[in-house]
Design a protein around this motif. Structure first.
Motif, PDB file in Angstrom:
ATOM      1  N   HIS A  97      83.912 113.561  55.394  1.00  0.00           N
ATOM      2  CA  HIS A  97      83.107 112.343  55.303  1.00  0.00           C
ATOM      3  C   HIS A  97      82.913 112.038  53.818  1.00  0.00           C
ATOM      4  O   HIS A  97      82.751 112.967  53.011  1.00  0.00           O
ATOM      5  CB  HIS A  97      81.748 112.546  55.988  1.00  0.00           C
ATOM      6  N   PRO A  98      82.910 110.775  53.407  1.00  0.00           N
ATOM      7  CA  PRO A  98      82.789 110.461  51.974  1.00  0.00           C
ATOM      8  C   PRO A  98      81.553 111.047  51.310  1.00  0.00           C
ATOM      9  O   PRO A  98      81.588 111.391  50.126  1.00  0.00           O
ATOM     10  CB  PRO A  98      82.757 108.926  51.956  1.00  0.00           C
ATOM     11  N   GLU A  99      80.449 111.158  52.041  1.00  0.00           N
ATOM     12  CA  GLU A  99      79.230 111.713  51.451  1.00  0.00           C
ATOM     13  C   GLU A  99      79.168 113.233  51.549  1.00  0.00           C
ATOM     14  O   GLU A  99      78.308 113.853  50.913  1.00  0.00           O
ATOM     15  CB  GLU A  99      77.999 111.093  52.112  1.00  0.00           C
ATOM     16  N   GLY A 100      80.014 113.827  52.347  1.00  0.00           N
ATOM     17  CA  GLY A 100      80.174 115.267  52.389  1.00  0.00           C
ATOM     18  C   GLY A 100      78.891 116.065  52.410  1.00  0.00           C
ATOM     19  O   GLY A 100      78.024 115.887  53.286  1.00  0.00           O
ATOM     20  N   GLU A 101      78.753 116.967  51.443  1.00  0.00           N
ATOM     21  CA  GLU A 101      77.613 117.867  51.380  1.00  0.00           C
ATOM     22  C   GLU A 101      76.285 117.124  51.298  1.00  0.00           C
ATOM     23  O   GLU A 101      75.267 117.610  51.828  1.00  0.00           O
ATOM     24  CB  GLU A 101      77.754 118.804  50.173  1.00  0.00           C
ATOM     25  N   VAL A 102      76.260 115.971  50.667  1.00  0.00           N
ATOM     26  CA  VAL A 102      75.007 115.224  50.545  1.00  0.00           C
ATOM     27  C   VAL A 102      74.527 114.766  51.920  1.00  0.00           C
ATOM     28  O   VAL A 102      73.345 114.891  52.265  1.00  0.00           O
ATOM     29  CB  VAL A 102      75.170 114.027  49.589  1.00  0.00           C
ATOM     30  N   ALA A 103      75.441 114.261  52.737  1.00  0.00           N
ATOM     31  CA  ALA A 103      75.066 113.824  54.084  1.00  0.00           C
ATOM     32  C   ALA A 103      74.564 114.997  54.912  1.00  0.00           C
ATOM     33  O   ALA A 103      73.545 114.901  55.615  1.00  0.00           O
ATOM     34  CB  ALA A 103      76.255 113.157  54.765  1.00  0.00           C
ATOM     35  N   ALA A 104      75.277 116.124  54.845  1.00  0.00           N
ATOM     36  CA  ALA A 104      74.864 117.286  55.626  1.00  0.00           C
ATOM     37  C   ALA A 104      73.519 117.820  55.151  1.00  0.00           C
ATOM     38  O   ALA A 104      72.668 118.206  55.963  1.00  0.00           O
ATOM     39  CB  ALA A 104      75.934 118.368  55.548  1.00  0.00           C
ATOM     40  N   ALA A 105      73.310 117.847  53.834  1.00  0.00           N
ATOM     41  CA  ALA A 105      72.041 118.348  53.311  1.00  0.00           C
ATOM     42  C   ALA A 105      70.888 117.416  53.653  1.00  0.00           C
ATOM     43  O   ALA A 105      69.763 117.872  53.918  1.00  0.00           O
ATOM     44  CB  ALA A 105      72.137 118.537  51.798  1.00  0.00           C
ATOM     45  N   ARG A 106      71.131 116.111  53.659  1.00  0.00           N
ATOM     46  CA  ARG A 106      70.067 115.176  54.077  1.00  0.00           C
ATOM     47  C   ARG A 106      69.648 115.458  55.511  1.00  0.00           C
ATOM     48  O   ARG A 106      68.463 115.440  55.854  1.00  0.00           O
ATOM     49  CB  ARG A 106      70.558 113.735  53.954  1.00  0.00           C
ATOM     50  N   ALA A 107      70.623 115.696  56.385  1.00  0.00           N
ATOM     51  CA  ALA A 107      70.303 116.004  57.778  1.00  0.00           C
ATOM     52  C   ALA A 107      69.521 117.303  57.868  1.00  0.00           C
ATOM     53  O   ALA A 107      68.571 117.422  58.651  1.00  0.00           O
ATOM     54  CB  ALA A 107      71.586 116.091  58.599  1.00  0.00           C
ATOM     55  N   ALA A 108      69.910 118.293  57.068  1.00  0.00           N
ATOM     56  CA  ALA A 108      69.176 119.554  57.052  1.00  0.00           C
ATOM     57  C   ALA A 108      67.743 119.326  56.569  1.00  0.00           C
ATOM     58  O   ALA A 108      66.789 119.882  57.137  1.00  0.00           O
ATOM     59  CB  ALA A 108      69.894 120.567  56.170  1.00  0.00           C
ATOM     60  N   ALA A 109      67.579 118.516  55.538  1.00  0.00           N
ATOM     61  CA  ALA A 109      66.239 118.229  55.028  1.00  0.00           C
ATOM     62  C   ALA A 109      65.385 117.545  56.091  1.00  0.00           C
ATOM     63  O   ALA A 109      64.204 117.863  56.263  1.00  0.00           O
ATOM     64  CB  ALA A 109      66.333 117.363  53.777  1.00  0.00           C
ATOM     65  N   ALA A 110      65.978 116.608  56.812  1.00  0.00           N
ATOM     66  CA  ALA A 110      65.228 115.865  57.828  1.00  0.00           C
ATOM     67  C   ALA A 110      64.767 116.751  58.968  1.00  0.00           C
ATOM     68  O   ALA A 110      63.738 116.471  59.606  1.00  0.00           O
ATOM     69  CB  ALA A 110      66.091 114.725  58.374  1.00  0.00           C
TER      70      ALA A 110
END
Length: 367
Positions: free
Chosen positions: A90-103
């Motif tokens: 995914h273009p956002e990669g680790e940032v997208a996954a980490a946002r989901a983890a944060a949420a």
């Protein structure tokens, strides 16, 4: 699934959506194992052999999956495993996954082979640990550790099962190489940086890059050196032997991850679920133990707890969610695993993770 935000019927639905979204070579990079993929398959078989024995008449009217790991509260006994090059999915990669983890409050373990800089990942607000590969240049290894500390990572996870990369035949057959837009963002522009992007007709470019930068000589003496340069709690990931587990506890390691690297290293290695009981017995409560490799749903989390683990690392399902729907897809996966775990706990008469040990039997064992 893409764009819908709708919860799937099972994580198998997310897996199917991810496979449809990815090119065949990237799918093989995510899904494949090493050699004949015997250990990859064994991880699933071993978990499926674990039968849960529900307790009746417990008066349990609700289940709370929250727990404490390394002194910090977790909303469920699961964290996101360290996984390389997430911008392939995914273009956002680790940032997208980490946002989901944060949420969702879930700890996110950043890989040395992240395709996104550390500060962009930690800026999401996720609770982060940092996974360390042992590099040939000790100064580069020390620099990674210090950067992880400065970025706010709460623990260090040293992966100990990759002296060399396993023979991942799918990647070799595909001549797998990274696109120019995806790099090992934490390793900089050293002389080896172009290797992972350069197919040469002889196999996996990613494997050649790994061989160029990883030091196969990691030993117990290096654990002492590592403890001397950081105050972060130290976990070892890739422990399968009870003897290694005892030695790690004696060395002051703070946490163990029982893992065969998702079946991607030594093919024919024992499954993680089969190794777990002996490892937990060997350390006898001296430090927490997490299970990694093969975990696919909330029932698997309960199986791990029932065998004595303190929790699990979630790997491929998180990548499926990322490929299928970015941040929303990862959040769907994490929410669903928690819901499945809570439901399984209630059905098993298990109000908290602390009540889970002893609920498991091998399918061939009596009660």
């Amino acid at each position: 699934m893409t764009g819908s935000g709708a919860a799937p019927g099972s994580l198998a639905d997310v897996e199917r959506a991810a496979r449809e979204a990815l090119s065949p070579d990237v799918w093989d990079f995510v899904a494949g194992g090493s050699g004949g993929e015997l250990t990859l398959a064994a991880n699933r078989t071993a978990l499926d052999r674990i039968a849960l024995v529900p307790r009746a008449l417990t008066g349990c009217t609700a289940a709370s999956p929250g727990c404490t790991v390394l002194g910090e509260p977790w909303p469920m006994p699961a964290a996101v495993a360290p996984m390389a090059y997430q911008r392939l999915l995914h273009p956002e990669g680790e940032v997208a996954a980490a946002r989901a983890a944060a949420a969702t409050g879930v700890t996110y373990v950043i890989s040395t082979m992240s395709s996104t800089p550390l500060d962009r990942i930690t800026a999401t607000g996720a609770r982060t640990w940092f996974q360390l590969y042992w590099l040939r240049e000790r100064a580069r290894t020390a620099d990674l550790v210090h950067r992880a500390e400065q970025a706010g990572c709460r623990a260090l996870v040293l992966t100990v099962d990759v002296p060399v990369m396993g023979r991942r035949l799918r990647d070799a057959r595909n001549g797998f190489a990274l696109p120019g837009s995806v790099t090992a963002a934490l390793l900089g522009d050293g002389p080896d940086s172009a290797t992972a992007h350069t197919p040469d007709g002889t196999g996996s470019a990613v494997a050649r890059h790994t061989s160029a930068v990883f030091d196969p000589g990691l030993g117990w003496q290096d654990i002492a050196w590592l403890r001397g340069i950081t105050s972060l709690p130290l976990a070892l990931k890739g422990v399968l032997s009870p003897d290694d587990a005892r030695r790690a506890a004696d060395a002051g390691v703070d946490l163990l991850v029982v893992s065969n690297h998702g079946g991607r290293q030594l093919d024919g290695a024992i499954s993680s679920a089969d190794a777990l009981p002996a490892v937990t017995a060997a350390v006898a409560g001296r430090l927490p133990v997490l299970l990694d490799s093969g975990v696919r749903d909330g029932t698997d989390v309960l199986r791990a707890l029932a065998l004595g683990a303190s929790g699990v690392l979630l790997g491929r399902p998180v990548l499926w969610g990322l490929a299928a729907d970015g941040e929303a897809g990862v959040r769907t996966v994490l929410d669903q695993v928690r819901d499945e775990l809570e439901h399984a706990m209630l059905l098993a008469g298990c109000p908290t993770p602390a009540h889970a040990p002893g609920l498991a039997r091998r399918a061939t064992e009596g009660l």
